[in-house]
Design a protein around this motif. Sequence first.
Motif, PDB file in Angstrom:
ATOM      1  N   VAL A 249       0.833  -1.012  -0.057  1.00 33.67           N
ATOM      2  CA  VAL A 249      -0.177  -0.508  -0.478  1.00 33.67           C
ATOM      3  C   VAL A 249       1.105   1.497   0.272  1.00 33.67           C
ATOM      4  CG1 VAL A 249      -0.336  -0.197   2.428  1.00 33.67           C
ATOM      5  CG2 VAL A 249      -1.982   1.731   1.107  1.00 33.67           C
ATOM      6  N   GLN A 250       0.943   2.188  -0.743  1.00 35.28           N
ATOM      7  CA  GLN A 250       1.227   3.460  -0.668  1.00 35.28           C
ATOM      8  C   GLN A 250       0.659   4.225  -0.329  1.00 35.28           C
ATOM      9  OE1 GLN A 250       3.687   4.752  -4.878  1.00 35.28           O
ATOM     10  NE2 GLN A 250       2.325   5.661  -5.214  1.00 35.28           N
ATOM     11  N   VAL A 251       0.725   5.137   0.588  1.00 36.47           N
ATOM     12  CA  VAL A 251      -0.106   5.968   0.833  1.00 36.47           C
ATOM     13  C   VAL A 251       0.926   7.775   1.174  1.00 36.47           C
ATOM     14  CG1 VAL A 251      -0.508   7.503   3.055  1.00 36.47           C
ATOM     15  CG2 VAL A 251      -1.092   4.824   2.886  1.00 36.47           C
ATOM     16  N   LYS A 252       0.127   9.180   0.385  1.00 36.68           N
ATOM     17  CA  LYS A 252       1.098  10.345   0.069  1.00 36.68           C
ATOM     18  C   LYS A 252       0.583  11.094   1.544  1.00 36.68           C
ATOM     19  CE  LYS A 252       1.866  10.073  -5.142  1.00 36.68           C
ATOM     20  NZ  LYS A 252       0.977  10.912  -6.341  1.00 36.68           N
ATOM     21  N   VAL A 253       1.196  11.205   2.249  1.00 40.51           N
ATOM     22  CA  VAL A 253       0.763  12.577   2.801  1.00 40.51           C
ATOM     23  C   VAL A 253       0.705  14.216   3.157  1.00 40.51           C
ATOM     24  CG1 VAL A 253       0.754  12.866   5.717  1.00 40.51           C
ATOM     25  CG2 VAL A 253       0.931  10.764   5.212  1.00 40.51           C
ATOM     26  N   LEU A 254       0.082  14.363   2.234  1.00 38.55           N
ATOM     27  CA  LEU A 254       0.428  15.858   1.736  1.00 38.55           C
ATOM     28  C   LEU A 254       0.167  16.664   2.222  1.00 38.55           C
ATOM     29  CD1 LEU A 254      -2.238  14.771  -1.690  1.00 38.55           C
ATOM     30  CD2 LEU A 254       0.267  15.075  -0.920  1.00 38.55           C
ATOM     31  N   ARG A 255      -1.225  17.177   3.117  1.00 41.01           N
ATOM     32  CA  ARG A 255      -1.380  18.215   4.047  1.00 41.01           C
ATOM     33  C   ARG A 255      -2.284  18.126   4.858  1.00 41.01           C
ATOM     34  NH1 ARG A 255      -3.513  18.822  -0.983  1.00 41.01           N
ATOM     35  NH2 ARG A 255      -5.726  20.681  -0.705  1.00 41.01           N
ATOM     36  N   ALA A 256      -2.684  19.290   6.070  1.00 40.55           N
ATOM     37  CA  ALA A 256      -3.823  18.887   6.919  1.00 40.55           C
ATOM     38  C   ALA A 256      -3.718  20.117   7.180  1.00 40.55           C
ATOM     39  CB  ALA A 256      -2.951  18.770   8.294  1.00 40.55           C
ATOM     40  N   GLU A 257      -4.966  20.711   7.196  1.00 40.49           N
ATOM     41  CA  GLU A 257      -5.502  22.324   7.923  1.00 40.49           C
ATOM     42  C   GLU A 257      -6.052  22.129   8.895  1.00 40.49           C
ATOM     43  OE1 GLU A 257      -7.856  22.762   4.117  1.00 40.49           O
ATOM     44  OE2 GLU A 257      -5.942  23.003   2.630  1.00 40.49           O
ATOM     45  N   GLY A 258      -6.798  23.630   9.321  1.00 36.63           N
ATOM     46  CA  GLY A 258      -7.257  24.038  10.567  1.00 36.63           C
ATOM     47  C   GLY A 258      -6.833  22.749  11.820  1.00 36.63           C
ATOM     48  N   LEU A 259      -5.839  22.985  12.283  1.00 37.20           N
ATOM     49  CA  LEU A 259      -4.984  21.883  13.312  1.00 37.20           C
ATOM     50  C   LEU A 259      -5.498  22.605  14.304  1.00 37.20           C
ATOM     51  CD1 LEU A 259      -1.801  19.992  11.919  1.00 37.20           C
ATOM     52  CD2 LEU A 259      -4.311  19.107  11.462  1.00 37.20           C
ATOM     53  N   MET A 260      -5.993  21.215  15.637  1.00 38.56           N
ATOM     54  CA  MET A 260      -5.641  22.407  17.055  1.00 38.56           C
ATOM     55  C   MET A 260      -4.605  23.198  17.583  1.00 38.56           C
ATOM     56  SD  MET A 260      -7.208  20.049  20.304  1.00 38.56           S
ATOM     57  CE  MET A 260      -7.944  18.784  19.139  1.00 38.56           C
ATOM     58  N   VAL A 261      -5.417  24.007  18.042  1.00 38.59           N
ATOM     59  CA  VAL A 261      -3.661  24.751  19.062  1.00 38.59           C
ATOM     60  C   VAL A 261      -3.197  23.801  19.800  1.00 38.59           C
ATOM     61  CG1 VAL A 261      -2.829  27.223  20.122  1.00 38.59           C
ATOM     62  CG2 VAL A 261      -4.317  27.108  17.822  1.00 38.59           C
ATOM     63  N   ALA A 262      -1.637  23.390  19.451  1.00 40.02           N
ATOM     64  CA  ALA A 262      -1.704  22.757  21.241  1.00 40.02           C
ATOM     65  C   ALA A 262      -0.240  23.334  22.093  1.00 40.02           C
ATOM     66  CB  ALA A 262      -1.019  21.646  20.850  1.00 40.02           C
ATOM     67  N   ASP A 263       0.342  24.810  21.279  1.00 38.25           N
ATOM     68  CA  ASP A 263       1.347  25.506  21.832  1.00 38.25           C
ATOM     69  C   ASP A 263       0.013  27.333  22.566  1.00 38.25           C
ATOM     70  OD1 ASP A 263       2.787  23.230  21.659  1.00 38.25           O
ATOM     71  OD2 ASP A 263       3.568  23.997  20.118  1.00 38.25           O
TER      72      ASP A 263
END
Length: 617
Positions: A249-263
């Motif tokens: 299986v080949q997985v392309k992890v491209l991007r994420a948007e609107g993640l939770m603020v952790a810092d």
Amino acid sequence: MSRTIPVTLVLKDPQLPNEDLGSLELAVTLTPKSSPMEDPRDTARGEVKTYRWKPYVNKTMLLRRSWKRSTKQQQSLRLTEVHRKSQLWRGIVSITLIEGRNLTPMDPNGLSDPYAKFRLGPQKYKSKTVSKTLSPQWREQFDLHLYEETGGVLEITVWDKDTGRRDDFIGRCQLDLSTLTKEKTHHLELPLEESRGVLVLLVTLTASAAVSIADLSLTPLEDPEERREILKRYGVRKSLSNLRDVGIVQVKVLRAEGLMVADVTGKSDPFCVLELNNDRLQTHTIYKNLNPEWNKVFTFNVKDVHSVLEVSVFDEDRDRSADFLGKVAIPLLNIHNGVQKAYLLKNKELTAPTKGVIYLEMEVVYNTIKAALKTVVPAEQKYVEEEPKVSKQLLQQNFNRVKRCIMVLFSYGTYINSCFEWESSQRSITAFILFVVVVWNFELYMLPLGLVLLLVWNYFFSSGRETAETSMEAMFEWEDVEEDKEEKDSEPKGFMDKLYAIQDVFISVQTALDEVASFGERLKNTFNWTVPFLSWLAITALCLATLLLYLIPLRYLVLAWGVNKFTKKLRDPYMIENNELLDFLSRVPSDVQMMQYRELRADPGQSPNKRRRAYPS
């Protein structure tokens, strides 16, 4: 005579050949051994050189400014290659834990409840516990990854399970894997070092499977020549070679948007972790960003096409463990090859949405015959699973699931009884005629044939697949995690002490209810075509059973089954017993798993509270 030589060292990075990273300017003084300038400590150590730093101040300041500018922007890129190499394994260690012999008794009854722990570098595996014996029969098989850094030393410890107090240590042993021949199964009897007893193992070292991390420009399946080679490797002609290698299986992890603020800065330092059974790879960290772009390609070897790919996003913290940001679970059989999709992130339990969306593009290639054969052998277990905990919510949920299964059987019984009561004349007459015809003409082969007809009927006429999501939403009522925590915190400690004393009983009941409910739900989902691959496999097996029962007398089939059972141990003394039907059903998801694997569809701009209302959990 002393000489001072100016030396300029230009800083370089193979990953960034065109970047100006600054330089160091040194003044190196070479001093004879008998010179009064030498340090007596250096003479004692026999050193003949003394290096003195005389940096140019302006150059030093420029260097520091250059590092400061490039740290946040280029740190991830510089460490990518080192990070990638540290994750990839060079081989697989296949271990079968057979048995223990003559272990030390640790309990007052003169026996023990032994289990074994395995450790290879950072990897751990814990076996099941065998009660009240000094010669446990484990019969478990698992795989560990062999990294270059681990030194190849397998550490094994044996423990005695005790309820309510700390487990007793029985003994340990070690195995240097570098002494074993590769591609060969070794039968080993390892004596415990600190007590009496022997462990019996089968160990096989094999070459590394097709696992890789690359940039988008180096995608394996997009290279025509490499793709042709992969399709050939998993083609029909290779169906009976290397049955453990089912596909990739080949997985392309491209991007994420609107993640939770952790810092506290209002940002996060996100990285992504991909897990397929016990294989685990991760991306580099993108610092101070809520919309990270990783653009990495991960390739996993598929040993079971019914496995579930878990993609989790974490926030990196230098001084403590990473913070969880979100997670998705994707069964390999649900992947649409080559399609880029946005997955709404869920909480740890996969029961409710959280903030953020991750964009993935996946492709799975597998051999259908190998996948079918793998379905009727025991599924791979996690190395170390979380210990089950007493949960009033989970106990109530499992009780309701069992109750639903019983109510379904009760409704069928009520329907059949209504035929005897002549509540509907048309129904009773039809049932009576059908009963007489079937009984008069009944043959044993009609049993699997009837199940085939039921599967075919559901395939064409049942609306269960379309209404499955709606019905499951109505059936499951998940309580809020925060409310559960508040309730636990408010419980008096005295009650918790009493509860701890009987928690094993609660856990046993809780687990038994889950197993009974899951069994019924998996049977239902097999006939509801929840996983078409498994339903087609069931039709194939039932058709074959129908043909055998029609052509071969039953006594011959029972005789063949009995001979196989009686001689199995003689043919292979170390084989692991399994039940093919239960192994098949273990691949069918229960209703709880269906809820966890369900893909949420929501507007990425929605807040988590609105998503909770849109998807009641």
